[in-house]
Design a protein around this motif. Structure first.
Motif, short mmCIF file in Angstrom:
data_model
loop_
_atom_site.label_atom_id
_atom_site.label_comp_id
_atom_site.label_asym_id
_atom_site.label_seq_id
_atom_site.Cartn_x
_atom_site.Cartn_y
_atom_site.Cartn_z
N ALA A 1 -9.65 65.71 72.56
CA ALA A 1 -9.28 65.21 73.92
C ALA A 1 -10.12 65.71 74.98
O ALA A 1 -10.92 66.55 74.79
N VAL B 1 -10.41 58.97 79.71
CA VAL B 1 -9.17 59.84 79.05
C VAL B 1 -8.46 58.94 78.13
O VAL B 1 -8.11 59.42 76.91
N ASN C 1 -8.30 60.32 74.32
CA ASN C 1 -6.93 61.09 73.96
C ASN C 1 -5.96 60.15 73.31
O ASN C 1 -5.22 60.56 72.44
N THR C 2 -5.92 58.79 73.70
CA THR C 2 -5.09 58.00 72.98
C THR C 2 -5.57 56.88 71.66
O THR C 2 -5.33 57.17 70.56
N SER D 1 -0.08 67.55 71.49
CA SER D 1 0.23 66.84 72.98
C SER D 1 0.06 68.03 73.84
O SER D 1 -0.95 68.67 73.84
N TYR E 1 -3.97 62.24 82.21
CA TYR E 1 -3.97 63.29 81.00
C TYR E 1 -2.62 63.33 80.45
O TYR E 1 -2.25 63.22 79.09
N SER F 1 -1.49 60.36 78.54
CA SER F 1 -2.39 60.14 77.12
C SER F 1 -1.56 61.27 76.20
O SER F 1 -1.66 60.82 74.92
N LYS F 2 -1.21 62.39 76.60
CA LYS F 2 -0.49 63.30 75.75
C LYS F 2 1.07 62.62 75.58
O LYS F 2 1.29 63.11 74.23
N ASP G 1 0.15 60.35 72.69
CA ASP G 1 -0.16 61.20 71.41
C ASP G 1 1.61 61.48 70.70
O ASP G 1 1.29 61.27 69.24
#
Length: 256
Positions: free
Chosen positions: A83, A100, A104-105, A125, A152, A155-156, A159
């Motif tokens: 990440a 990002v 991240n994704t 996450s 961010y 994106s978490k 996840d």
């Protein structure tokens, strides 16, 4: 003993989890963005079975990394740790995607879809996901003014959604998400207040423990304990939309 691949594990929490798992006797394969980072990681953890090199910034790079991982054989567990952080400025990858989101994704989706199905999947996450909105109508930030923290956090959330989507689709796999806490890593910054000694333990536990509490699926954890995630993460319709968007963007199909 388990055989475990950890993305983004040349430094930070990924490396700490790898150290712990290796100390427990598990076979660990690390991942580094480039050869220089790989060499540093190899020297820091000589017990590691291998260090796989691959840049997750691009779709082609994520696909290539999945191929290299599969060449090493099947893994018991894959930990999706790679990440970039909430202080990222707005920049696009060569694929035209927000950096990002791409790492991240989308890279987590590509690796999930292409790495041979393991017995366990662990997605990192963040506590920031609790106040996020999935924003699937503008997942690429083309309609909104850029906000690194919000990007961010989204994106978490993605996840966690992905972890729970996989739990539904692959009932023979334990697929879970967790938040490690806001800890003083390079990503978290020196002022982060949470306990660094606890930050890597949940992912290692979910990856390999024989504890019945770790052998579950579709759950969210913080410091070895279940925690309620953002309700959007559990929304099956949103999960399906996210998977469909990632599939369209990457041209990678998630196996049934």
């Amino acid at each position: 003993m388990a055989r475990i691949f950890i993305s983004g594990s040349s430094t930070g929490l990924g490396f700490m989890a790898a150290e712990l798992l290796a100390a427990q006797g598990h076979q660990v394969v690390l991942h580094a963005r480039n050869a220089a980072r790989a060499e540093v990681a190899r020297r820091a953890l000589p017990k590691a079975e291998a260090v796989v090199v691959g840049d997750l910034e691009t779709i082609a790079g994520a696909k290539a990394l999945a191929t290299r991982v599969n060449e090493l054989g099947r893994f018991h567990t894959v930990i999706h740790n790679a990440a970039v952080g909430y202080r990222e400025g707005q920049r696009l990858t060569t694929d035209g995607l927000p950096h990002v989101f791409a790492i991240n994704t989308l890279s987590a989706y590509i690796l999930t879809a292409l790495i041979e199905k393991p017995k366990r999947l662990v997605y990192l996450s963040s506590g920031m996901h609790h106040d996020a909105d999935a924003n699937l109508d503008d997942i690429l930030w083309r309609k909104r003014r850029w906000n690194g923290s919000a990007a961010y956090a989204e994106s978490k959330l993605h996840d966690a959604m992905m972890a729970f989507a996989i739990a539904r689709r692959w009932p023979d796999v334990f697929s879970n998400a967790l938040e490690p806490g806001w800890v003083p890593t390079r990503m978290g910054g020196p002022g982060a207040p949470d306990d660094m000694d606890q930050a890597h333990r949940t992912q290692a536990w979910l990856a390999a423990s024989d504890d019945p509490q770790a052998q579950v699926s579709g759950q969210y954890f913080y410091h070895l304990r279940p925690l309620a995630p953002n309700p959007q993460a559990k929304d099956a319709a949103l999960q399906n939309r996210l998977i469909a968007l990632c599939e369209k963007l990457s041209s990678v199909h998630l196996p049934a």
